[in-house]
Design a protein around this motif. Structure first.
Motif, mmCIF file in Angstrom:
data_model
loop_
_atom_site.group_PDB
_atom_site.id
_atom_site.type_symbol
_atom_site.label_atom_id
_atom_site.label_comp_id
_atom_site.label_asym_id
_atom_site.label_seq_id
_atom_site.Cartn_x
_atom_site.Cartn_y
_atom_site.Cartn_z
ATOM 1 N N VAL A 74 0.877 -1.239 -0.125
ATOM 2 C CA VAL A 74 -0.122 0.107 0.018
ATOM 3 C C VAL A 74 0.931 1.217 -0.141
ATOM 4 N N ALA A 75 1.790 1.254 0.846
ATOM 5 C CA ALA A 75 2.865 2.343 1.019
ATOM 6 C C ALA A 75 3.540 2.663 -0.476
ATOM 7 N N ILE A 76 3.818 1.789 -1.087
ATOM 8 C CA ILE A 76 5.068 1.688 -2.190
ATOM 9 C C ILE A 76 3.815 2.325 -3.602
ATOM 10 N N VAL A 77 2.871 1.624 -3.596
ATOM 11 C CA VAL A 77 1.642 2.304 -4.509
ATOM 12 C C VAL A 77 1.236 3.375 -4.069
ATOM 13 N N GLY A 78 1.041 3.738 -2.945
ATOM 14 C CA GLY A 78 0.979 5.254 -2.481
ATOM 15 C C GLY A 78 1.752 6.374 -2.524
ATOM 16 N N VAL A 79 2.969 5.900 -2.828
ATOM 17 C CA VAL A 79 4.097 6.750 -3.130
ATOM 18 C C VAL A 79 4.354 6.980 -4.608
ATOM 19 N N VAL A 80 4.324 5.688 -5.479
ATOM 20 C CA VAL A 80 4.672 5.887 -6.708
ATOM 21 C C VAL A 80 3.501 6.652 -7.491
ATOM 22 N N ALA A 81 2.212 6.099 -7.194
ATOM 23 C CA ALA A 81 1.214 6.637 -7.977
ATOM 24 C C ALA A 81 0.973 8.053 -8.071
ATOM 25 N N PRO A 82 0.810 8.609 -6.949
ATOM 26 C CA PRO A 82 0.552 10.116 -7.013
ATOM 27 C C PRO A 82 1.852 10.876 -7.357
ATOM 28 N N PHE A 83 3.095 10.469 -7.108
ATOM 29 C CA PHE A 83 4.300 11.014 -7.659
ATOM 30 C C PHE A 83 4.419 10.853 -9.192
ATOM 31 N N ALA A 84 4.226 9.915 -9.697
ATOM 32 C CA ALA A 84 4.351 9.633 -11.249
ATOM 33 C C ALA A 84 3.034 10.396 -11.833
ATOM 34 N N GLY A 85 2.023 10.380 -11.471
ATOM 35 C CA GLY A 85 0.950 11.111 -12.065
ATOM 36 C C GLY A 85 0.999 12.620 -11.730
ATOM 37 N N GLY A 86 1.615 13.179 -10.663
ATOM 38 C CA GLY A 86 1.570 14.585 -10.529
ATOM 39 C C GLY A 86 2.821 14.904 -11.293
ATOM 40 N N THR A 87 4.150 14.323 -11.411
ATOM 41 C CA THR A 87 5.041 14.823 -12.107
ATOM 42 C C THR A 87 4.859 14.820 -13.678
ATOM 43 N N VAL A 88 4.356 13.533 -14.178
ATOM 44 C CA VAL A 88 4.076 13.519 -15.627
ATOM 45 C C VAL A 88 2.909 14.513 -16.080
ATOM 46 N N LYS A 299 -3.795 7.768 -3.553
ATOM 47 C CA LYS A 299 -3.572 7.033 -2.373
ATOM 48 C C LYS A 299 -5.038 5.998 -2.369
ATOM 49 N N VAL A 300 -6.143 6.595 -2.894
ATOM 50 C CA VAL A 300 -6.999 5.672 -3.120
ATOM 51 C C VAL A 300 -6.935 4.237 -3.841
ATOM 52 N N LEU A 301 -6.129 4.525 -4.859
ATOM 53 C CA LEU A 301 -5.788 3.315 -5.643
ATOM 54 C C LEU A 301 -4.969 2.440 -4.884
ATOM 55 N N LEU A 315 -11.362 0.468 0.294
ATOM 56 C CA LEU A 315 -11.731 1.956 0.143
ATOM 57 C C LEU A 315 -11.236 2.722 1.295
ATOM 58 N N ALA A 316 -11.657 2.200 2.724
ATOM 59 C CA ALA A 316 -11.382 2.851 3.777
ATOM 60 C C ALA A 316 -9.681 3.030 4.051
ATOM 61 N N ILE A 317 -8.970 1.932 3.859
ATOM 62 C CA ILE A 317 -7.469 2.066 3.670
ATOM 63 C C ILE A 317 -6.968 3.134 2.881
ATOM 64 N N GLY A 318 -7.412 3.093 1.507
ATOM 65 C CA GLY A 318 -7.213 4.220 0.714
ATOM 66 C C GLY A 318 -7.381 5.678 1.032
ATOM 67 N N VAL A 319 -8.532 5.658 1.684
ATOM 68 C CA VAL A 319 -8.704 7.097 2.153
ATOM 69 C C VAL A 319 -8.224 7.705 3.220
ATOM 70 N N GLY A 320 -7.790 6.674 4.100
ATOM 71 C CA GLY A 320 -6.836 6.839 5.311
ATOM 72 C C GLY A 320 -5.524 7.242 5.117
ATOM 73 N N MET A 321 -5.232 7.141 3.860
ATOM 74 C CA MET A 321 -3.779 7.709 3.476
ATOM 75 C C MET A 321 -3.748 8.801 2.811
ATOM 76 N N ILE A 322 -4.855 9.381 2.547
ATOM 77 C CA ILE A 322 -5.096 10.685 1.902
ATOM 78 C C ILE A 322 -4.206 12.021 2.692
#
Length: 389
Positions: A74-88, A299-301, A315-322
């Motif tokens: 969860v942590a790795i995807v929660g870092v990579v997904a927003p970082f890649a999406g935001g940067t690109v 984070k939801v992903l 969904l609760a886990i993803g929202v909790g990471m926001i």
């Protein structure tokens, strides 16, 4: 408050009050204004070091190991997904240069342990499976986020993306944290002996802060961010027998200095660039909306990457990471100091931090309450069937 923001001594209400109540001349008022601005900036820098040191103390590595691979994923995807999406997204859609885009993408990676844990505790979900995974992933997020921040800040200093330099920074930042954790196992007993030998007033806090600032200097000396050293110091002392006492003693110091850091971040941020009335500000508003969207979706992903756990509320886990909270503002402060962020991009990141911090607790309550209501309905259905039969 700060001359670099285009503010003059005459614009400061504090300086006007000082001039009215003393014999301060206009010339001396200007000199005093610049001096007090430097003092506040120094206190803010100390405050952010204390903040990262406190976050490191809260990152219990033993509990982190117990959560397992699910939280790590969860942590790795929660870092990579927003970082890649935001940067690109910033580079392709808004034509933002690589370095500022990387920095803004890095600001999307963090998760606030403090905000998430408080909301989960109030809802009675702190010890649930979802709560444990959220907290474990948030801790890992902080570790990965600090590494990403160290790399992004160093790139901002050089002004170019050098692959070899990036690899060096990633390896050195990771090695610094891992080495610090390994040092903790050796340093624990020595630290306690030092505390017992010194017998100073306040006991453990004096050698603890000495160690934190020494680690901050060491990180800076090897071309990493000083806050990485402070965070590492917190991780090291988290393993000592005096951790609970140290956390208790650090809190009042943190309560005094950390707000100065938050205030300076807000004071240096030009939110007027988000004024919708001005046509030239529309891009900044769109960037802010884009960052908020990526911050939430990324984070939801991450929550939906959990496998072989059908009973967990993904969904609760993803929202909790926001929520980004205080950690997100650290990214803003470092980016502002390096001068890599434009006014609109900096304001957009601040708005994203504020929005995710306020949205997440409300969404988390809605998700958990919705699931509790569904669970109650499912429990009532069998009883109704039995009664009618």
């Amino acid at each position: 408050m700060f001359p670099e923001g285009g503010i003059e001594a005459g614009d400061s209400l504090v300086m006007q009050f000082v001039q009215m109540t003393s014999d301060l001349t206009p010339e001396n008022a200007v000199a005093t204004f610049h001096l007090q601005s430097e003092v506040i900036s120094v206190l803010a820098e100390i405050g952010v070091i204390v903040l990262l040191f406190e976050i490191g103390l809260e990152s219990n590595l033993k509990e982190l190991m117990e959560v397992g691979t699910q939280a790590l994923l969860v942590a790795i995807v929660g870092v990579v997904a927003p970082f890649a999406g935001g940067t690109v997204g910033l580079m392709l859609i808004f034509d933002v240069p690589a370095i500022p885009a990387i920095f803004a993408g890095a600001a999307l990676t963090a998760t606030s342990i403090g905000i998430t844990s408080r909301v989960l505790s109030e809802m009675g979900q702190l010890n649930s499976k979802e709560g444990q995974i959220i907290l474990g992933a948030a801790v890992i997020d902080d570790v990965l986020g600090v590494i990403v921040l160290a790399v992004a800040a160093s790139l901002a200093k050089t002004g170019e993306v050098d692959v070899n330099n990036v690899i060096y920074l990633i390896i050195s930042a990771t090695g610094f944290l891992v080495g610090s954790v390994l040092l903790g196992k050796v340093f624990n007993k020595s630290f306690v002996k030092i505390v017992e030998t010194l017998k100073t007033r306040g006991g453990v806090i004096v050698p603890a802060f000495t160690f934190a600032f020494a680690m901050a200097y060491l990180a800076s000396a090897i071309h990493l961010e000083a806050i990485l050293g402070a965070f590492a110091a917190g991780l090291v002392l988290d393993e000592t027998d005096t951790r609970k006492e140290l956390q208790r003693l650090v809190e009042p110091v943190s309560d005094m200095l950390v707000p100065i850091f938050f205030i300076t971040v807000g004071a240096k941020t030009n939110l007027s660039v988000l004024n919708p009335i001005s046509p030239e500000n529309r891009e900044g508003l769109i960037i802010a909306a884009f960052l908020i969207l990526v911050a939430i979706i990324g984070k939801v992903l991450a929550g939906f990457t959990i496998f072989n756990q059908p009973d967990l509320d993904k969904l609760a886990i993803g929202v909790g990471m926001i929520p980004r909270g205080e950690v997100g503002l650290v990214f803003v402060a470092v980016g502002s100091t390096s001068g890599v962020l434009t006014s609109s991009l900096e304001a957009g990141i601040v708005v994203m931090v504020i929005a995710t911090t306020f949205i997440a607790p409300a969404l988390l309550r809605i998700v958990f309450n919705f699931n509790d209501e569904n669970a109650d309905i499912l429990q009532e259905v069998p009883s109704v069937v039995e009664t009618t039969s």
